[in-house]
Design a protein around this motif. Structure first.
Motif, PDB file in Angstrom:
ATOM      1  N   ALA A 136       0.853  -1.191   0.000  1.00  0.00           N
ATOM      2  CA  ALA A 136       0.000   0.000   0.000  1.00  0.00           C
ATOM      3  C   ALA A 136       0.890   1.243   0.000  1.00  0.00           C
ATOM      4  O   ALA A 136       2.051   1.192   0.417  1.00  0.00           O
ATOM      5  CB  ALA A 136      -0.910  -0.018   1.220  1.00  0.00           C
ATOM      6  N   LEU A 137       0.342   2.335  -0.446  1.00  0.00           N
ATOM      7  CA  LEU A 137       1.106   3.572  -0.596  1.00  0.00           C
ATOM      8  C   LEU A 137       1.871   3.982   0.682  1.00  0.00           C
ATOM      9  O   LEU A 137       3.058   4.306   0.594  1.00  0.00           O
ATOM     10  CB  LEU A 137       0.188   4.694  -1.076  1.00  0.00           C
ATOM     11  N   PRO A 138       1.264   3.935   1.867  1.00  0.00           N
ATOM     12  CA  PRO A 138       2.036   4.296   3.066  1.00  0.00           C
ATOM     13  C   PRO A 138       3.236   3.373   3.312  1.00  0.00           C
ATOM     14  O   PRO A 138       4.277   3.814   3.795  1.00  0.00           O
ATOM     15  CB  PRO A 138       1.027   4.181   4.210  1.00  0.00           C
ATOM     16  N   VAL A 139       3.091   2.102   2.950  1.00  0.00           N
ATOM     17  CA  VAL A 139       4.202   1.155   3.104  1.00  0.00           C
ATOM     18  C   VAL A 139       5.319   1.522   2.130  1.00  0.00           C
ATOM     19  O   VAL A 139       6.503   1.550   2.504  1.00  0.00           O
ATOM     20  CB  VAL A 139       3.738  -0.306   2.886  1.00  0.00           C
ATOM     21  N   VAL A 140       4.968   1.816   0.898  1.00  0.00           N
ATOM     22  CA  VAL A 140       5.975   2.177  -0.107  1.00  0.00           C
ATOM     23  C   VAL A 140       6.679   3.478   0.303  1.00  0.00           C
ATOM     24  O   VAL A 140       7.905   3.577   0.210  1.00  0.00           O
ATOM     25  CB  VAL A 140       5.347   2.286  -1.517  1.00  0.00           C
ATOM     26  N   GLU A 141       5.910   4.439   0.806  1.00  0.00           N
ATOM     27  CA  GLU A 141       6.528   5.677   1.303  1.00  0.00           C
ATOM     28  C   GLU A 141       7.525   5.388   2.414  1.00  0.00           C
ATOM     29  O   GLU A 141       8.624   5.945   2.455  1.00  0.00           O
ATOM     30  CB  GLU A 141       5.455   6.622   1.861  1.00  0.00           C
ATOM     31  N   CYS A 142       7.113   4.529   3.320  1.00  0.00           N
ATOM     32  CA  CYS A 142       7.978   4.144   4.432  1.00  0.00           C
ATOM     33  C   CYS A 142       9.262   3.484   3.912  1.00  0.00           C
ATOM     34  O   CYS A 142      10.367   3.801   4.376  1.00  0.00           O
ATOM     35  CB  CYS A 142       7.213   3.195   5.348  1.00  0.00           C
ATOM     36  N   MET A 143       9.125   2.597   2.940  1.00  0.00           N
ATOM     37  CA  MET A 143      10.299   1.916   2.379  1.00  0.00           C
ATOM     38  C   MET A 143      11.223   2.912   1.681  1.00  0.00           C
ATOM     39  O   MET A 143      12.450   2.763   1.744  1.00  0.00           O
ATOM     40  CB  MET A 143       9.889   0.807   1.414  1.00  0.00           C
ATOM     41  N   LEU A 144      10.651   3.912   1.042  1.00  0.00           N
ATOM     42  CA  LEU A 144      11.493   4.951   0.426  1.00  0.00           C
ATOM     43  C   LEU A 144      12.327   5.654   1.498  1.00  0.00           C
ATOM     44  O   LEU A 144      13.516   5.886   1.312  1.00  0.00           O
ATOM     45  CB  LEU A 144      10.632   5.966  -0.324  1.00  0.00           C
ATOM     46  N   ARG A 145      11.697   5.977   2.621  1.00  0.00           N
ATOM     47  CA  ARG A 145      12.432   6.632   3.700  1.00  0.00           C
ATOM     48  C   ARG A 145      13.473   5.693   4.303  1.00  0.00           C
ATOM     49  O   ARG A 145      14.594   6.098   4.580  1.00  0.00           O
ATOM     50  CB  ARG A 145      11.461   7.152   4.755  1.00  0.00           C
ATOM     51  N   PHE A 146      13.091   4.442   4.503  1.00  0.00           N
ATOM     52  CA  PHE A 146      14.050   3.465   5.030  1.00  0.00           C
ATOM     53  C   PHE A 146      15.235   3.301   4.081  1.00  0.00           C
ATOM     54  O   PHE A 146      16.358   3.072   4.520  1.00  0.00           O
ATOM     55  CB  PHE A 146      13.391   2.102   5.250  1.00  0.00           C
ATOM     56  N   SER A 147      14.988   3.389   2.775  1.00  0.00           N
ATOM     57  CA  SER A 147      16.066   3.203   1.793  1.00  0.00           C
ATOM     58  C   SER A 147      17.112   4.312   1.905  1.00  0.00           C
ATOM     59  O   SER A 147      18.239   4.155   1.430  1.00  0.00           O
ATOM     60  CB  SER A 147      15.507   3.133   0.367  1.00  0.00           C
ATOM     61  N   LEU A 148      16.766   5.408   2.554  1.00  0.00           N
ATOM     62  CA  LEU A 148      17.694   6.532   2.750  1.00  0.00           C
ATOM     63  C   LEU A 148      18.359   6.495   4.125  1.00  0.00           C
ATOM     64  O   LEU A 148      19.154   7.374   4.448  1.00  0.00           O
ATOM     65  CB  LEU A 148      16.943   7.865   2.593  1.00  0.00           C
ATOM     66  N   ARG A 153      21.804  -2.115   6.864  1.00  0.00           N
ATOM     67  CA  ARG A 153      20.917  -3.277   6.816  1.00  0.00           C
ATOM     68  C   ARG A 153      19.508  -2.848   6.425  1.00  0.00           C
ATOM     69  O   ARG A 153      18.873  -3.460   5.565  1.00  0.00           O
ATOM     70  CB  ARG A 153      20.871  -3.982   8.176  1.00  0.00           C
ATOM     71  N   LEU A 154      19.028  -1.792   7.067  1.00  0.00           N
ATOM     72  CA  LEU A 154      17.677  -1.324   6.799  1.00  0.00           C
ATOM     73  C   LEU A 154      17.562  -0.734   5.394  1.00  0.00           C
ATOM     74  O   LEU A 154      16.607  -1.036   4.666  1.00  0.00           O
ATOM     75  CB  LEU A 154      17.255  -0.286   7.846  1.00  0.00           C
ATOM     76  N   SER A 155      18.520   0.080   5.001  1.00  0.00           N
ATOM     77  CA  SER A 155      18.431   0.693   3.665  1.00  0.00           C
ATOM     78  C   SER A 155      18.508  -0.365   2.568  1.00  0.00           C
ATOM     79  O   SER A 155      17.759  -0.302   1.589  1.00  0.00           O
ATOM     80  CB  SER A 155      19.500   1.769   3.473  1.00  0.00           C
ATOM     81  N   ASN A 156      19.356  -1.349   2.732  1.00  0.00           N
ATOM     82  CA  ASN A 156      19.458  -2.422   1.729  1.00  0.00           C
ATOM     83  C   ASN A 156      18.165  -3.240   1.654  1.00  0.00           C
ATOM     84  O   ASN A 156      17.691  -3.564   0.562  1.00  0.00           O
ATOM     85  CB  ASN A 156      20.646  -3.333   2.023  1.00  0.00           C
ATOM     86  N   LEU A 157      17.611  -3.581   2.816  1.00  0.00           N
ATOM     87  CA  LEU A 157      16.380  -4.373   2.836  1.00  0.00           C
ATOM     88  C   LEU A 157      15.226  -3.585   2.208  1.00  0.00           C
ATOM     89  O   LEU A 157      14.442  -4.128   1.429  1.00  0.00           O
ATOM     90  CB  LEU A 157      16.042  -4.791   4.272  1.00  0.00           C
ATOM     91  N   ALA A 158      15.155  -2.297   2.514  1.00  0.00           N
ATOM     92  CA  ALA A 158      14.102  -1.449   1.937  1.00  0.00           C
ATOM     93  C   ALA A 158      14.246  -1.360   0.419  1.00  0.00           C
ATOM     94  O   ALA A 158      13.250  -1.390  -0.315  1.00  0.00           O
ATOM     95  CB  ALA A 158      14.137  -0.065   2.563  1.00  0.00           C
ATOM     96  N   ARG A 159      15.474  -1.266  -0.060  1.00  0.00           N
ATOM     97  CA  ARG A 159      15.692  -1.216  -1.518  1.00  0.00           C
ATOM     98  C   ARG A 159      15.240  -2.511  -2.192  1.00  0.00           C
ATOM     99  O   ARG A 159      14.641  -2.480  -3.266  1.00  0.00           O
ATOM    100  CB  ARG A 159      17.164  -0.936  -1.819  1.00  0.00           C
ATOM    101  N   VAL A 160      15.540  -3.636  -1.564  1.00  0.00           N
ATOM    102  CA  VAL A 160      15.081  -4.925  -2.102  1.00  0.00           C
ATOM    103  C   VAL A 160      13.552  -4.941  -2.152  1.00  0.00           C
ATOM    104  O   VAL A 160      12.956  -5.357  -3.148  1.00  0.00           O
ATOM    105  CB  VAL A 160      15.622  -6.108  -1.265  1.00  0.00           C
ATOM    106  N   PHE A 161      12.923  -4.478  -1.086  1.00  0.00           N
ATOM    107  CA  PHE A 161      11.456  -4.427  -1.059  1.00  0.00           C
ATOM    108  C   PHE A 161      10.934  -3.585  -2.221  1.00  0.00           C
ATOM    109  O   PHE A 161      10.029  -4.009  -2.947  1.00  0.00           O
ATOM    110  CB  PHE A 161      10.973  -3.852   0.279  1.00  0.00           C
ATOM    111  N   LEU A 162      11.496  -2.400  -2.380  1.00  0.00           N
ATOM    112  CA  LEU A 162      11.038  -1.490  -3.440  1.00  0.00           C
ATOM    113  C   LEU A 162      11.257  -2.073  -4.834  1.00  0.00           C
ATOM    114  O   LEU A 162      10.389  -1.964  -5.702  1.00  0.00           O
ATOM    115  CB  LEU A 162      11.749  -0.141  -3.320  1.00  0.00           C
TER     116      LEU A 162
END
Length: 190
Positions: A136-148, A153-162
């Motif tokens: 969902a859009l809030p999850v994707v927004e969150c992953m974008l922030r985590f990717s930064l 570990r968190l930024s890499n995992l968020a990038r994989v998710f995205l």
């Protein structure tokens, strides 16, 4: 090992897991609850235990613990769910029990391990039927922030998710929305 020895071992395993669940339910000590839940989460690593954990309703226990105020209980519960949801039966059970929303709520935890397990659990829970909810859009927004995040570990995992779970259109929509709002899930402390 003979069949009789194997049956005895399996009976012992079920009885031990039942004793852990009972101890969790009756103990008043927060430390004991944390220790028992950590043990149950560790047993969730082994596919041999899946049927017993289902039988003992440990998936429900883990789901219930996701809304606790005690961050340690939440950490162990989401870790246990993360371990269990690779199994199709467990995944289907979690999805049917409306387990995605409490997993998403774990993304706002200040506990790094809780957040990492929540992201991973969302990946494992993503199916063609659940994708709309897990991405969902809030999850994707969150992953974008985590990717930064400065946390690698968190930024890499968020990038994989995205990259692996979201469409380019979803990512672009979240990027555009993020430019115009200050709303979002806070980053965990590094």
């Amino acid at each position: 090992m003979s069949q009789k020895q194997q049956d005895l071992l399996e009976t012992g395993r079920l009885e031990y897991l039942q004793a852990l669940v009972t101890e969790f339910q009756v103990t008043e000590s927060p430390d004991a609850k944390e220790q028992v839940l950590a043990n149950l989460a560790n047993f969730a690593y082994d596919p041999k235990n899946y049927e017993y954990l289902r039988q003992l309703q440990v998936l429900d226990l883990f789901l219930d613990m996701l809304t606790e105020d005690n961050e340690t209980l939440v950490e162990f519960a989401i870790g246990g769910l993360c371990n269990l949801c690779l199994d199709k039966i467990n995944k289907d059970y979690i999805l049917e029990a409306d387990g995605v929303a409490p997993v998403i709520n774990c993304l706002s935890s200040s506990n790094e391990e809780t957040v990492m397990s929540a992201v991973t659990t969302l990946m494992y829970l993503t199916t063609p039927q659940s994708r709309q909810q897990t991405t969902a859009l809030p999850v994707v927004e969150c992953m974008l922030r985590f990717s930064l995040s400065a946390n690698r570990r968190l930024s890499n995992l968020a990038r994989v998710f995205l990259e692996d779970y979201c469409s380019p259109d979803q990512v672009e929509e979240a990027r555009n929305l993020s430019k115009h709002t200050a709303v979002g899930i806070p980053l965990p402390k590094d």
